[in-house]
Design an enzyme around this catalytic site. Structure first.
Site, mmCIF file in Angstrom:
data_model
loop_
_atom_site.group_PDB
_atom_site.id
_atom_site.type_symbol
_atom_site.label_atom_id
_atom_site.label_comp_id
_atom_site.label_asym_id
_atom_site.label_seq_id
_atom_site.Cartn_x
_atom_site.Cartn_y
_atom_site.Cartn_z
ATOM 1 N N GLU A 40 24.295 6.253 54.740
ATOM 2 C CA GLU A 40 24.260 6.440 53.284
ATOM 3 C C GLU A 40 23.428 7.663 52.903
ATOM 4 O OE1 GLU A 40 24.658 1.909 51.603
ATOM 5 O OE2 GLU A 40 22.820 2.456 52.595
ATOM 6 N N SER A 59 16.817 -6.093 54.074
ATOM 7 C CA SER A 59 16.531 -6.255 52.659
ATOM 8 C C SER A 59 15.269 -7.097 52.504
ATOM 9 C CB SER A 59 17.713 -6.953 51.987
ATOM 10 O OG SER A 59 17.301 -7.584 50.789
ATOM 11 N N LYS A 87 20.764 -9.325 55.457
ATOM 12 C CA LYS A 87 21.270 -7.963 55.298
ATOM 13 C C LYS A 87 20.892 -7.010 56.430
ATOM 14 C CE LYS A 87 23.274 -6.312 52.393
ATOM 15 N NZ LYS A 87 22.980 -5.875 51.032
ATOM 16 N N LYS A 104 15.132 31.544 48.585
ATOM 17 C CA LYS A 104 14.639 30.909 49.818
ATOM 18 C C LYS A 104 14.686 29.393 49.794
ATOM 19 C CE LYS A 104 12.426 35.100 50.350
ATOM 20 N NZ LYS A 104 12.755 35.494 48.962
ATOM 21 N N HIS A 124 45.755 6.317 51.576
ATOM 22 C CA HIS A 124 45.343 5.619 50.340
ATOM 23 C C HIS A 124 44.450 4.412 50.658
ATOM 24 C CE1 HIS A 124 48.627 7.933 48.429
ATOM 25 N NE2 HIS A 124 49.275 7.636 49.543
HETATM 26 N N1 ARG Z 1 8.700 37.948 47.376
HETATM 27 C C1 ARG Z 1 9.717 38.881 46.998
HETATM 28 C C2 ARG Z 1 11.088 38.236 47.184
HETATM 29 O O1 ARG Z 1 11.152 37.226 47.780
HETATM 30 C C3 ARG Z 1 9.616 40.116 47.823
HETATM 31 C C4 ARG Z 1 10.226 41.313 47.188
HETATM 32 C C5 ARG Z 1 9.415 41.741 46.033
HETATM 33 N N2 ARG Z 1 9.860 42.974 45.483
HETATM 34 C C6 ARG Z 1 9.529 43.366 44.278
HETATM 35 N N3 ARG Z 1 10.021 44.492 43.879
HETATM 36 N N4 ARG Z 1 8.783 42.652 43.484
HETATM 37 O O2 ARG Z 1 12.094 38.712 46.737
#
Ligand code: ARG
Length: 464
Positions: free
Chosen positions: A292, A279, A285, A327, A158
């Site tokens: 952080e 600072s 500071k 991605k 705590h």
């Molecule tokens: N750039 C697409 C992705 O990242 C590749 C696959 C595209 N396939 C499709 N059927 N449009 O998913």
């Protein structure tokens, strides 16, 4: 619409410029170029092996792809947004470069199995890189724990002083949390390291492909069992993001502790100037910015996990363009965890501890009260009664504004005749930690044993 698209055949209209911009992913997925080319090379080799393309065709494809890879690496390749993504950019350039054989690379393959192959290869490499960086942090923790095995500090529950512990023991707690993160990375890697190529768009292909061969060329351990699943799921990316979210939660806790410990009020550690900033208005500071930022970036990692989980939610089988959105969060989670581990790992060896202050704090807050209760219990008093007796001693100490060590033997015996001169051994901070020698305990000897076992475990895992 200046460039001919590979799928142009059935279309009578060109793509709307806005749509072209909106659907393109090249700015993000160009990062996959190495893994895309590796996948294409393995695919071309497999096609030649099964006789779907000739050996000279294979060789032209391979040398074209090698040239493209070198140009991209040298920053000389021009990415075209009209060609949407990394896959079509590279394929179009290959065709422009080597002609007819280049047009055969996409035999028995679709971008759907191509993209997930490249993404899995990227993820596998990312895991290996993260594990190496994590190992450096863990080694730094073990090194510091060795030096600080006998350094006492207060242990907290705590955030109130609870019982004395050793600094080495505290560092080993961090080590264990990271060790489980490493185990999770290893476990996740097994499920990442599976070949999707051969699933084609979703239903597989009519060519006599040899998926085991492609897998062996790319170092995949196994082959996806089902073509629909192979192109549809991104659970491997979700899983890595989850592992990294947990890892970041650990780093955020370590950083929070260091931030507290570096305050004037705690004064346990001094952070090197090189890891802090000042600072613009307050001349005195020195701010723990690096810590952080790691704490703050944990939010990004959680966000990446949420983005990926939400991305896969409710998608009907098989591939949907939604998956193109995997991605950015995947890359961000990897980059965030990796940079935070690097920064944290660099800080550990240059931390300066204030041992006298740690010792003083360890003795504060009646931290050895439990030791006194244990002392009475070992002399026959039931633990609940011992707890109550020591509670009265603490109450008296608070009223007199002194510590447990400051009572004389006579004063203590008024609370219980079971108390003898040897009570002062257990009331000290060193007596307290030294008596916790069992497996997993905080005694300096137990800590040294734990460090030895930790090194042994790392060696057995091939991490040392
Ligand atoms: N750039 C697409 C992705 O990242 C590749 C696959 C595209 N396939 C499709 N059927 N449009 O998913």
């Amino acid at each position: 619409m200046s460039v001919q698209k590979p799928w142009q055949g059935r279309f009578t209209q060109g793509t709307d410029t806005l749509v072209e911009q909106f659907t393109a992913s090249i700015n993000v997925d160009c990062r996959l170029y190495h893994h895309d080319i590796a996948g294409s090379m393995a695919h071309a080799r497999m096609l030649a092996k099964v006789g779907a393309i000739s050996v000279p065709e294979r060789d032209q494809i391979l040398s074209g792809l090698a040239q493209i890879e070198a140009e991209i690496a040298a920053g000389r390749f021009v990415w075209k947004q009209e060609l949407e993504d990394v896959h079509m950019n590279i394929e179009a350039d290959l065709i422009a470069r080597v002609g007819e054989p280049g047009k055969k690379l996409h035999t028995g393959r679709s971008r759907n199995d191509q993209v997930v192959t490249a993404t899995r290869l990227f993820t596998r490499d990312a895991i290996d890189g993260l594990r190496a960086t994590l190992a450096a942090v863990q080694n730094a923790l073990l090194d510091l724990a060795t030096v600080e095995a006998a350094t006492v500090m207060p242990g907290f529950t705590h955030l109130q002083v609870a019982q004395p512990v050793t600094f080495g023991h505290h560092l080993l707690a961090w080590f264990e949390m990271l060790e489980r993160d490493d185990d999770r990375l290893i476990d996740c890697r097994r499920r990442v390291n599976v070949l999707p190529l051969g699933a084609a768009a979703l239903a597989g292909t009519t060519y006599p492909i040899d998926r085991q061969y492609t897998a062996s060329l790319l170092g995949f351990e196994t082959v996806c069992e089902n073509s629909l699943d192979a192109v549809a799921d991104r659970d491997f990316a979700v899983e890595l993001a989850a592992v990294l979210a947990i890892l970041m939660s650990h780093l955020s806790r370590f950083c929070e502790e260091l931030i507290l410990w570096a305050t004037t009020q705690f004064g346990f550690v001094d952070l090197p100037d090189s890891f802090c900033t000042g600072s613009s208005i307050m001349p005195q500071k020195k701010n723990p910015d690096v810590l952080e930022l790691i704490r703050g970036k944990t939010g990004r990692a959680y966000g990446d996990l949420m983005a990926l989980l939400t991305l896969v939610k409710s998608q009907p089988l098989a591939y949907n363009k939604d998956n193109q959105e995997d991605k950015e969060p995947l890359f961000d989670a990897v980059d965030t965890a990796s940079s935070c581990l690097q920064a944290f790992g660099a800080l550990i060896p240059v931390l300066r501890l204030n041992r006298p202050r740690l010792r003083e704090a360890a003795a504060s807050g009646f931290s050895t009260a439990t030791d006194l209760a244990d002392y009475l219990a070992k002399r026959g008093l039931p633990f609940r009664s011992a707890h109550d007796t020591v509670g009265q001693v603490v109450r008296r100490a608070i009223a007199l504004n002194k510590g447990l060590m400051d009572f004389t033997l006579d004063e203590l015996r008024k609370f219980s005749p079971l108390i003898d001169q040897d009570v002062f051994d257990v009331l000290t901070v060193d007596g307290s930690v030294n008596s916790r020698r069992h497996f997993g305990g905080t005694a300096p000897d137990a800590v040294r044993e734990a460090i030895r076992r930790a090194h042994e475990r790392r060696t057995n895992k091939g991490q040392e």
